[in-house]
Design a protein around this motif. Structure first.
Motif, mmCIF file in Angstrom:
data_model
loop_
_atom_site.group_PDB
_atom_site.id
_atom_site.type_symbol
_atom_site.label_atom_id
_atom_site.label_comp_id
_atom_site.label_asym_id
_atom_site.label_seq_id
_atom_site.Cartn_x
_atom_site.Cartn_y
_atom_site.Cartn_z
ATOM 1 N N LEU A 51 -26.813 -25.744 -4.441
ATOM 2 C CA LEU A 51 -26.637 -24.553 -5.262
ATOM 3 C C LEU A 51 -25.635 -24.838 -6.377
ATOM 4 C CD1 LEU A 51 -26.991 -21.503 -5.823
ATOM 5 C CD2 LEU A 51 -25.206 -21.100 -4.118
ATOM 6 N N ASP A 52 -26.084 -24.675 -7.624
ATOM 7 C CA ASP A 52 -25.208 -24.803 -8.780
ATOM 8 C C ASP A 52 -24.347 -23.541 -8.872
ATOM 9 O OD1 ASP A 52 -24.276 -24.610 -11.607
ATOM 10 O OD2 ASP A 52 -25.518 -26.387 -11.880
ATOM 11 N N GLU A 53 -23.025 -23.716 -9.000
ATOM 12 C CA GLU A 53 -22.122 -22.564 -8.992
ATOM 13 C C GLU A 53 -22.390 -21.590 -10.137
ATOM 14 O OE1 GLU A 53 -18.350 -24.656 -11.325
ATOM 15 O OE2 GLU A 53 -18.200 -24.155 -9.191
ATOM 16 N N ARG A 54 -23.045 -22.052 -11.192
ATOM 17 C CA ARG A 54 -23.371 -21.152 -12.303
ATOM 18 C C ARG A 54 -24.421 -20.113 -11.920
ATOM 19 N NH1 ARG A 54 -24.790 -25.612 -16.721
ATOM 20 N NH2 ARG A 54 -25.348 -26.707 -14.781
ATOM 21 N N LEU A 55 -25.142 -20.355 -10.828
ATOM 22 C CA LEU A 55 -26.170 -19.403 -10.384
ATOM 23 C C LEU A 55 -25.578 -18.259 -9.575
ATOM 24 C CD1 LEU A 55 -28.996 -21.813 -9.148
ATOM 25 C CD2 LEU A 55 -28.502 -21.072 -11.477
ATOM 26 N N ILE A 56 -24.397 -18.461 -9.019
ATOM 27 C CA ILE A 56 -23.827 -17.514 -8.062
ATOM 28 C C ILE A 56 -23.713 -16.094 -8.611
ATOM 29 C CG2 ILE A 56 -21.773 -16.966 -6.694
ATOM 30 C CD1 ILE A 56 -21.404 -19.958 -6.236
ATOM 31 N N PRO A 57 -23.215 -15.867 -9.857
ATOM 32 C CA PRO A 57 -23.130 -14.485 -10.351
ATOM 33 C C PRO A 57 -24.482 -13.778 -10.390
ATOM 34 C CG PRO A 57 -21.822 -15.945 -11.718
ATOM 35 C CD PRO A 57 -22.612 -16.821 -10.809
ATOM 36 N N TYR A 58 -25.549 -14.520 -10.679
ATOM 37 C CA TYR A 58 -26.871 -13.907 -10.744
ATOM 38 C C TYR A 58 -27.441 -13.663 -9.346
ATOM 39 C CZ TYR A 58 -26.434 -15.229 -15.598
ATOM 40 O OH TYR A 58 -25.981 -15.366 -16.890
ATOM 41 N N LEU A 59 -27.121 -14.543 -8.406
ATOM 42 C CA LEU A 59 -27.524 -14.315 -7.017
ATOM 43 C C LEU A 59 -26.814 -13.091 -6.448
ATOM 44 C CD1 LEU A 59 -27.484 -17.978 -5.621
ATOM 45 C CD2 LEU A 59 -29.441 -16.682 -6.464
ATOM 46 N N GLU A 60 -25.544 -12.956 -6.782
ATOM 47 C CA GLU A 60 -24.801 -11.774 -6.325
ATOM 48 C C GLU A 60 -25.329 -10.505 -6.970
ATOM 49 O OE1 GLU A 60 -20.799 -12.812 -7.265
ATOM 50 O OE2 GLU A 60 -20.474 -13.911 -5.368
ATOM 51 N N LEU A 61 -25.733 -10.598 -8.232
ATOM 52 C CA LEU A 61 -26.311 -9.436 -8.913
ATOM 53 C C LEU A 61 -27.562 -8.957 -8.196
ATOM 54 C CD1 LEU A 61 -26.397 -7.516 -11.389
ATOM 55 C CD2 LEU A 61 -27.726 -9.293 -12.565
ATOM 56 N N ALA A 62 -28.359 -9.898 -7.719
ATOM 57 C CA ALA A 62 -29.609 -9.562 -7.029
ATOM 58 C C ALA A 62 -29.405 -9.286 -5.542
ATOM 59 C CB ALA A 62 -30.607 -10.699 -7.210
ATOM 60 N N GLU A 63 -28.151 -9.365 -5.045
ATOM 61 C CA GLU A 63 -27.794 -9.154 -3.633
ATOM 62 C C GLU A 63 -28.248 -10.294 -2.732
ATOM 63 O OE1 GLU A 63 -25.855 -7.076 -2.359
ATOM 64 O OE2 GLU A 63 -25.776 -5.262 -3.553
ATOM 65 N N PHE A 64 -28.417 -11.497 -3.293
ATOM 66 C CA PHE A 64 -28.733 -12.673 -2.493
ATOM 67 C C PHE A 64 -27.545 -13.618 -2.382
ATOM 68 C CE2 PHE A 64 -33.031 -11.258 -3.281
ATOM 69 C CZ PHE A 64 -33.733 -11.679 -2.161
ATOM 70 N N GLY A 65 -26.389 -13.218 -2.906
ATOM 71 C CA GLY A 65 -25.226 -14.095 -2.916
ATOM 72 C C GLY A 65 -24.742 -14.478 -1.540
ATOM 73 N N SER A 66 -24.602 -13.499 -0.646
ATOM 74 C CA SER A 66 -24.108 -13.779 0.704
ATOM 75 C C SER A 66 -25.071 -14.669 1.474
ATOM 76 C CB SER A 66 -23.887 -12.467 1.465
ATOM 77 O OG SER A 66 -22.899 -11.676 0.847
ATOM 78 N N THR A 67 -26.364 -14.407 1.344
ATOM 79 C CA THR A 67 -27.369 -15.207 2.050
ATOM 80 C C THR A 67 -27.354 -16.647 1.569
ATOM 81 O OG1 THR A 67 -28.745 -13.230 2.245
ATOM 82 C CG2 THR A 67 -29.803 -15.338 2.666
ATOM 83 N N ALA A 68 -27.180 -16.836 0.267
ATOM 84 C CA ALA A 68 -27.166 -18.196 -0.283
ATOM 85 C C ALA A 68 -25.982 -19.001 0.223
ATOM 86 C CB ALA A 68 -27.147 -18.136 -1.808
ATOM 87 N N MET A 69 -24.922 -18.328 0.653
ATOM 88 C CA MET A 69 -23.721 -19.020 1.129
ATOM 89 C C MET A 69 -23.797 -19.397 2.605
ATOM 90 S SD MET A 69 -21.638 -19.332 -1.445
ATOM 91 C CE MET A 69 -23.094 -19.571 -2.466
ATOM 92 N N ILE A 70 -24.798 -18.887 3.323
ATOM 93 C CA ILE A 70 -24.913 -19.178 4.750
ATOM 94 C C ILE A 70 -25.250 -20.652 4.950
ATOM 95 C CG2 ILE A 70 -26.222 -18.720 6.859
ATOM 96 C CD1 ILE A 70 -26.604 -15.874 5.891
ATOM 97 N N GLN A 71 -24.475 -21.308 5.781
ATOM 98 C CA GLN A 71 -24.691 -22.725 6.045
ATOM 99 C C GLN A 71 -25.789 -22.898 7.096
ATOM 100 O OE1 GLN A 71 -23.018 -25.267 4.377
ATOM 101 N NE2 GLN A 71 -22.320 -23.551 3.129
ATOM 102 N N THR A 72 -26.651 -23.865 6.855
ATOM 103 C CA THR A 72 -27.691 -24.186 7.826
ATOM 104 C C THR A 72 -27.070 -24.904 9.030
ATOM 105 O OG1 THR A 72 -29.343 -24.424 6.081
ATOM 106 C CG2 THR A 72 -29.850 -25.439 8.190
#
Length: 255
Positions: A51-72
């Motif tokens: 995950l490129d850190e520049r994507l994080i604000p847009y993932l959070e905007l769409a409410e996918f930020g927390s899910t993207a941070m979950i470690q496999t």
């Protein structure tokens, strides 16, 4: 008989529950007849690129930020297989010696941070001009003809390395691609374990509106569907968000 509750619902006792359960063709009723114990195989449960850190604000905007941070983490398929043996499609619950239980929307919201209220996640199975849609929202298309899915390999090849000179629109396109991979490879994996359906892409056109959909409800519904499907003794490949299933059991039933 049923035990009344204050909110008007009833709990059915185990004697009455027995009449609701159909043991025909359920894995729990055929274990003794199987020559070898069935251990399920899981489908994709990770995103194939960093995950490129520049994507994080847009993932959070769409409410996918927390899910993207979950470690496999490692999935225990023998453990998951045992859980499936206790799943009853008639009631959508796990049956255990101490009672019934199931993953709820509250669990989804707490663990994944996905919205559980709002519009239903749905779409058309066939988009008339898929290439046009892809150029508009992703900036490129895997084909100029008719298609209904993206390969994860194509998403990885085209969006894994975001140029340092990428402008805001290009970063937003990459965020949509990452969410598509997250949906198809992690949250709602199905029989197409190497692809994600195109129908989700229109829901990402405006990332601010993406958060208005009940993604948590869709994830839970997919997991329920997979659990029901896997009670068939001939089924071997389980989809859905298995990380949620395993972490829920370890949290709710630590014994």
């Amino acid at each position: 008989m049923a035990l009344p509750l204050h909110d008007g619902f009833n709990i059915i006792d185990f004697q009455q529950m027995g009449s609701l359960i159909n043991n025909n063709n359920h894995i729990s009723s055929t274990i003794n007849e199987m020559g070898q114990y069935r251990v399920l195989r899981g489908r994709v449960n990770s995103v194939g690129f960093l995950l490129d850190e520049r994507l994080i604000p847009y993932l959070e905007l769409a409410e996918f930020g927390s899910t993207a941070m979950i470690q496999t983490f490692n999935l225990r398929y023998d453990f998951i297989s045992t859980l499936v043996e206790r799943w009853r499609p008639e009631t959508n619950t796990f049956h255990s010696p101490c009672g019934e239980c199931a993953i709820t929307l509250e669990d989804v919201a707490l663990q994944l941070g996905l919205p559980i209220d709002g519009n239903v996640v749905t779409g058309v199975s066939l988009i008339s001009r898929p290439a046009t849609l892809c150029y508009e929202l992703l900036g490129r298309s895997p084909s100029e003809g008719k298609f209904t899915s993206f390969r994860f390999s194509w998403l990885k090849a085209n969006f894994e390395h975001l140029p340092s000179t990428a402008n805001e629109w290009e970063v937003m396109q990459a965020a949509r691609a990452y969410i598509m991979h997250l949906i198809g490879g992690v949250l709602m994996s199905d029989a197409n374990d190497s692809m994600v359906h195109l129908l989700y892409l229109p829901l990402l056109s405006n990332l601010h509106n993406t958060r208005l959909y009940s993604w948590g409800f869709a994830v839970l519904a997919m997991l329920y569907r997979e659990l029901c499907r896997m009670t068939d003794p001939s089924a071997m490949d389980i989809g859905g968000y298995l990380i949620l299933l395993q972490s829920w059991v370890l949290y709710r039933m630590p014994f």
